[in-house]
Design a protein around this motif. Structure first.
Motif, PDB file in Angstrom:
ATOM      1  N   ILE A 123       0.744  -1.343   0.117  1.00 33.80           N
ATOM      2  CA  ILE A 123      -0.068   0.087  -0.087  1.00 33.80           C
ATOM      3  C   ILE A 123       0.959   1.533   0.017  1.00 33.80           C
ATOM      4  O   ILE A 123       0.582   2.438  -0.664  1.00 33.80           O
ATOM      5  N   SER A 127       1.026   3.787  -3.205  1.00 37.86           N
ATOM      6  CA  SER A 127       0.107   4.850  -2.986  1.00 37.86           C
ATOM      7  C   SER A 127       0.394   5.770  -1.999  1.00 37.86           C
ATOM      8  O   SER A 127      -0.259   7.084  -1.784  1.00 37.86           O
ATOM      9  N   GLU A 176      -5.323   0.704 -13.747  1.00 38.17           N
ATOM     10  CA  GLU A 176      -6.755   0.275 -12.907  1.00 38.17           C
ATOM     11  C   GLU A 176      -6.300  -1.179 -12.023  1.00 38.17           C
ATOM     12  O   GLU A 176      -6.895  -1.034 -10.964  1.00 38.17           O
ATOM     13  N   ARG A 179      -4.634   0.566  -8.949  1.00 36.47           N
ATOM     14  CA  ARG A 179      -5.468   0.916  -8.114  1.00 36.47           C
ATOM     15  C   ARG A 179      -6.360  -0.166  -7.438  1.00 36.47           C
ATOM     16  O   ARG A 179      -6.764   0.072  -6.285  1.00 36.47           O
ATOM     17  N   PHE A 180      -6.910  -1.073  -8.133  1.00 37.56           N
ATOM     18  CA  PHE A 180      -7.809  -2.271  -7.506  1.00 37.56           C
ATOM     19  C   PHE A 180      -6.926  -2.738  -6.464  1.00 37.56           C
ATOM     20  O   PHE A 180      -7.309  -3.336  -5.401  1.00 37.56           O
ATOM     21  N   VAL A 182      -4.500  -1.729  -4.579  1.00 37.46           N
ATOM     22  CA  VAL A 182      -4.270  -0.885  -3.430  1.00 37.46           C
ATOM     23  C   VAL A 182      -5.565  -0.979  -2.607  1.00 37.46           C
ATOM     24  O   VAL A 182      -5.580  -1.169  -1.252  1.00 37.46           O
ATOM     25  N   SER A 183      -6.691  -0.877  -3.269  1.00 38.32           N
ATOM     26  CA  SER A 183      -8.025  -0.723  -2.670  1.00 38.32           C
ATOM     27  C   SER A 183      -8.277  -2.135  -1.905  1.00 38.32           C
ATOM     28  O   SER A 183      -9.072  -2.191  -0.718  1.00 38.32           O
ATOM     29  N   ALA A 184      -8.086  -3.171  -2.674  1.00 37.38           N
ATOM     30  CA  ALA A 184      -8.283  -4.545  -1.974  1.00 37.38           C
ATOM     31  C   ALA A 184      -7.361  -4.780  -0.650  1.00 37.38           C
ATOM     32  O   ALA A 184      -7.909  -5.288   0.284  1.00 37.38           O
ATOM     33  N   GLU A 186      -6.366  -2.264   1.059  1.00 33.33           N
ATOM     34  CA  GLU A 186      -6.886  -1.494   2.334  1.00 33.33           C
ATOM     35  C   GLU A 186      -7.995  -2.098   2.623  1.00 33.33           C
ATOM     36  O   GLU A 186      -8.369  -1.763   4.100  1.00 33.33           O
ATOM     37  N   THR A 187      -9.122  -2.750   2.291  1.00 36.11           N
ATOM     38  CA  THR A 187     -10.063  -3.124   2.658  1.00 36.11           C
ATOM     39  C   THR A 187     -10.297  -4.388   3.149  1.00 36.11           C
ATOM     40  O   THR A 187     -10.664  -4.870   4.250  1.00 36.11           O
TER      41      THR A 187
END
Length: 226
Positions: A123, A127, A176, A179-180, A182-184, A186-187
């Protein structure tokens, strides 16, 4: 003899305490950098989260850059690049659609485990590294993957037209994906959830890449006019 043993034991306890405090500081810094980024993270916030005085951090790390460097090491970044390159290289498509074989599954499994083991570090470098030597890493990472993917496509499909549109699509698919990713990360925090999310992402990517390859096999000039 007794005094020597007692002295050695005391030294060992002091060292264990030092190692424990250092680990607490690194853990707190890792969490803080991943949450707010290197620039916004303060030594005071990190100290508070670690449960130590701010001055204590400076006994272990000269400054915030040194602290960051203890978390995001060159060896970690090199390992990440190598695993990513191995995964891209493992994909091969001949007569049928691009699909994971045994080699691909091994490479993907190694990369997935790396994400689980280094969730916060990934992460950070993708980002939250603004203000560090890795602030442009995400962009360079995408460029590296794009170059490798294009080279592999040219090698596997010499007859295929790699038009500007094809290059554009590969670049955007990879951006993309970052971005996905990093989001995963973080989630999801549990290993099983991370692996499920990233496995779903891989399935989604494969479908898109296969469609793009099929598209590129057609007359590139005609497709570019659409």
């Amino acid at each position: 003899m007794h005094n020597s043993l007692l002295c050695a034991r005391e030294k060992l306890m002091v060292q264990i305490l030092k190692d424990t405090v250092r680990t607490q500081i690194l853990s707190a810094a890792r969490e803080r950098f991943a949450k707010v980024g290197f620039k916004k993270a303060t030594m005071g916030d990190i100290a508070s989260e670690a449960g130590v005085a701010t001055g204590t951090i400076y006994k272990y790390f000269k400054n915030k850059n040194r602290l960051f460097g203890a978390i995001i090491t060159d060896s970690l970044v090199d390992a990440y690049l190598r695993l990513t390159q191995n995964r891209i290289a493992s994909f091969a498509r001949k007569d049928g659609p691009l699909s994971p074989d045994n080699k691909t599954q091994v490479a993907s499994g190694e990369l997935l485990q790396f994400y689980v083991d280094n969730r916060l570090e990934i992460i950070i470098i993708l980002s939250r590294a603004q203000g560090t030597k890795y602030e442009s890493f995400a962009r360079e990472y995408v460029q590296s993957m794009e170059s490798q993917s294009i080279r592999q496509a040219q090698k596997q499909f010499p007859e295929m037209t790699l038009s500007p549109t094809f290059h554009f699509m590969v670049k955007n698919i990879l951006e993309e994906s970052v971005r996905f990713l990093v989001s995963a990360l973080e989630t999801f925090t549990e290993a099983e959830s991370i692996m499920k999310a990233l496995s779903a992402m891989t399935a989604y990517q494969l479908a898109g890449i296969n469609a793009l390859i099929d598209w590129a096999h057609k007359d590139g000039k005609e497709n570019d006019r659409i």
